[in-house]
Design a protein around this motif. Structure first.
Motif, PDB file in Angstrom:
ATOM      1  N   GLU A 194      18.249 -25.695 -31.088  1.00 55.80           N
ATOM      2  CA  GLU A 194      17.234 -24.628 -30.646  1.00 55.80           C
ATOM      3  C   GLU A 194      17.331 -23.475 -31.595  1.00 55.80           C
ATOM      4  OE1 GLU A 194      15.529 -22.601 -27.091  1.00 55.80           O
ATOM      5  OE2 GLU A 194      15.425 -24.624 -26.721  1.00 55.80           O
ATOM      6  N   ARG A 195      18.714 -22.800 -31.400  1.00 62.66           N
ATOM      7  CA  ARG A 195      18.938 -21.554 -32.212  1.00 62.66           C
ATOM      8  C   ARG A 195      18.594 -21.422 -33.620  1.00 62.66           C
ATOM      9  NH1 ARG A 195      23.713 -18.527 -29.952  1.00 62.66           N
ATOM     10  NH2 ARG A 195      22.785 -16.936 -31.410  1.00 62.66           N
ATOM     11  N   LYS A 196      19.146 -22.726 -34.190  1.00 66.39           N
ATOM     12  CA  LYS A 196      19.090 -22.827 -35.731  1.00 66.39           C
ATOM     13  C   LYS A 196      17.907 -23.579 -36.502  1.00 66.39           C
ATOM     14  CE  LYS A 196      23.240 -21.138 -36.020  1.00 66.39           C
ATOM     15  NZ  LYS A 196      23.508 -19.856 -36.599  1.00 66.39           N
ATOM     16  N   GLY A 197      17.030 -24.139 -35.405  1.00 62.47           N
ATOM     17  CA  GLY A 197      15.955 -24.779 -35.942  1.00 62.47           C
ATOM     18  C   GLY A 197      16.206 -26.024 -36.509  1.00 62.47           C
ATOM     19  N   VAL A 198      17.179 -26.925 -36.131  1.00 60.16           N
ATOM     20  CA  VAL A 198      17.623 -28.181 -36.538  1.00 60.16           C
ATOM     21  C   VAL A 198      17.388 -29.270 -35.454  1.00 60.16           C
ATOM     22  CG1 VAL A 198      19.107 -27.290 -38.284  1.00 60.16           C
ATOM     23  CG2 VAL A 198      20.025 -28.053 -36.061  1.00 60.16           C
ATOM     24  N   ARG A 199      17.361 -30.593 -35.491  1.00 59.24           N
ATOM     25  CA  ARG A 199      17.473 -31.557 -34.490  1.00 59.24           C
ATOM     26  C   ARG A 199      18.922 -31.598 -33.828  1.00 59.24           C
ATOM     27  NH1 ARG A 199      15.722 -34.591 -39.122  1.00 59.24           N
ATOM     28  NH2 ARG A 199      17.470 -35.857 -38.774  1.00 59.24           N
ATOM     29  N   PRO A 200      18.934 -31.743 -32.549  1.00 57.14           N
ATOM     30  CA  PRO A 200      20.156 -31.864 -31.799  1.00 57.14           C
ATOM     31  C   PRO A 200      21.158 -32.824 -32.546  1.00 57.14           C
ATOM     32  CG  PRO A 200      18.481 -31.725 -30.182  1.00 57.14           C
ATOM     33  CD  PRO A 200      17.744 -31.897 -31.708  1.00 57.14           C
ATOM     34  N   THR A 201      20.611 -33.867 -33.124  1.00 58.81           N
ATOM     35  CA  THR A 201      21.469 -34.970 -33.644  1.00 58.81           C
ATOM     36  C   THR A 201      22.143 -34.458 -34.917  1.00 58.81           C
ATOM     37  OG1 THR A 201      19.449 -35.848 -34.835  1.00 58.81           O
ATOM     38  CG2 THR A 201      20.364 -36.936 -32.764  1.00 58.81           C
ATOM     39  N   ASP A 202      21.591 -33.198 -35.553  1.00 61.23           N
ATOM     40  CA  ASP A 202      22.420 -32.638 -36.668  1.00 61.23           C
ATOM     41  C   ASP A 202      23.262 -31.720 -36.491  1.00 61.23           C
ATOM     42  OD1 ASP A 202      20.301 -33.969 -38.484  1.00 61.23           O
ATOM     43  OD2 ASP A 202      18.796 -32.238 -38.204  1.00 61.23           O
ATOM     44  N   VAL A 203      23.689 -31.678 -35.109  1.00 60.94           N
ATOM     45  CA  VAL A 203      24.630 -30.784 -34.680  1.00 60.94           C
ATOM     46  C   VAL A 203      25.984 -31.710 -34.075  1.00 60.94           C
ATOM     47  CG1 VAL A 203      25.179 -29.062 -32.979  1.00 60.94           C
ATOM     48  CG2 VAL A 203      22.840 -29.139 -33.791  1.00 60.94           C
ATOM     49  N   ASN A 204      26.994 -31.162 -34.536  1.00 61.48           N
ATOM     50  CA  ASN A 204      28.308 -31.893 -34.219  1.00 61.48           C
ATOM     51  C   ASN A 204      29.236 -30.799 -33.504  1.00 61.48           C
ATOM     52  OD1 ASN A 204      28.128 -34.690 -35.325  1.00 61.48           O
ATOM     53  ND2 ASN A 204      28.443 -33.662 -37.305  1.00 61.48           N
ATOM     54  N   VAL A 205      29.821 -31.173 -32.320  1.00 66.45           N
ATOM     55  CA  VAL A 205      30.601 -30.213 -31.769  1.00 66.45           C
ATOM     56  C   VAL A 205      32.085 -30.834 -31.212  1.00 66.45           C
ATOM     57  CG1 VAL A 205      30.669 -29.135 -29.311  1.00 66.45           C
ATOM     58  CG2 VAL A 205      28.315 -29.518 -30.400  1.00 66.45           C
ATOM     59  N   TRP A 210      29.452 -27.751 -36.165  1.00 66.16           N
ATOM     60  CA  TRP A 210      28.985 -28.053 -37.436  1.00 66.16           C
ATOM     61  C   TRP A 210      27.579 -28.270 -37.618  1.00 66.16           C
ATOM     62  CZ3 TRP A 210      33.732 -30.019 -35.385  1.00 66.16           C
ATOM     63  CH2 TRP A 210      34.712 -29.622 -35.974  1.00 66.16           C
ATOM     64  N   ILE A 211      26.896 -27.550 -38.365  1.00 65.77           N
ATOM     65  CA  ILE A 211      25.361 -27.630 -38.632  1.00 65.77           C
ATOM     66  C   ILE A 211      25.123 -27.505 -40.297  1.00 65.77           C
ATOM     67  CG2 ILE A 211      23.136 -26.809 -38.285  1.00 65.77           C
ATOM     68  CD1 ILE A 211      24.282 -25.525 -35.587  1.00 65.77           C
ATOM     69  N   GLN A 212      24.783 -28.623 -40.585  1.00 66.50           N
ATOM     70  CA  GLN A 212      24.278 -28.606 -42.064  1.00 66.50           C
ATOM     71  C   GLN A 212      25.595 -28.117 -42.863  1.00 66.50           C
ATOM     72  OE1 GLN A 212      20.839 -26.131 -41.980  1.00 66.50           O
ATOM     73  NE2 GLN A 212      19.499 -28.121 -41.724  1.00 66.50           N
ATOM     74  N   GLY A 213      26.678 -28.741 -42.672  1.00 69.17           N
ATOM     75  CA  GLY A 213      27.939 -28.789 -43.504  1.00 69.17           C
ATOM     76  C   GLY A 213      28.506 -27.297 -43.121  1.00 69.17           C
ATOM     77  N   ARG A 214      28.027 -26.423 -42.278  1.00 71.52           N
ATOM     78  CA  ARG A 214      28.683 -24.927 -41.983  1.00 71.52           C
ATOM     79  C   ARG A 214      29.437 -25.216 -40.688  1.00 71.52           C
ATOM     80  NH1 ARG A 214      24.385 -20.607 -44.364  1.00 71.52           N
ATOM     81  NH2 ARG A 214      26.139 -19.775 -45.569  1.00 71.52           N
ATOM     82  N   SER A 215      30.419 -24.558 -40.400  1.00 77.14           N
ATOM     83  CA  SER A 215      31.242 -24.485 -39.296  1.00 77.14           C
ATOM     84  C   SER A 215      30.963 -23.160 -38.494  1.00 77.14           C
ATOM     85  CB  SER A 215      32.655 -24.724 -39.544  1.00 77.14           C
ATOM     86  OG  SER A 215      33.447 -24.728 -38.615  1.00 77.14           O
ATOM     87  N   GLN A 216      30.861 -22.981 -37.274  1.00 76.42           N
ATOM     88  CA  GLN A 216      30.805 -22.037 -36.561  1.00 76.42           C
ATOM     89  C   GLN A 216      31.765 -22.052 -35.128  1.00 76.42           C
ATOM     90  OE1 GLN A 216      27.018 -20.859 -35.577  1.00 76.42           O
ATOM     91  NE2 GLN A 216      27.312 -19.482 -33.888  1.00 76.42           N
TER      92      GLN A 216
END
Length: 93
Positions: free
Chosen positions: A18-29, A44-50
């Motif tokens: 929701e915060r990054k404007g992507v689908r939940p399936t695009d998020v790895n935790v 990890w979202i779109q190849g970026r780690s946080q």
């Protein structure tokens, strides 16, 4: 009430999507606990780690409790715990 590690991961996925404007399936935790830093999550979202610290994780859990269970909990009602896996213990009033 106890949330499983899978539910914590789902909560973080939904929150970050929701915060990054992507689908939940695009998020790895990946959740972790270390003695000097406590609980954290690497996202990890779109190849970026946080990295998320415990308070960010609890914020996601609070939103998840409200959206999925219609439970309004407060920060002091949620405690992360580590047994065989990381869980979230929620005190309900």
């Amino acid at each position: 009430m106890v949330l499983s590690m899978d539910e914590i991961v789902n909560a973080i996925c939904l929150h970050m999507a929701e915060r990054k404007g992507v689908r939940p399936t695009d998020v790895n935790v990946e959740l972790s606990w270390e003695e000097d830093t406590g609980y954290s999550a690497e996202v990890w979202i779109q190849g970026r780690s946080q990295f998320l610290v415990e308070s960010n994780m609890i914020e996601a859990i609070l939103r998840y409790l409200h959206s999925e269970y219609n439970i309004r909990a407060y920060r002091e009602d949620v405690r992360l715990d580590l047994d065989e896996e990381i869980t979230a213990i929620v005190n309900q009033h």
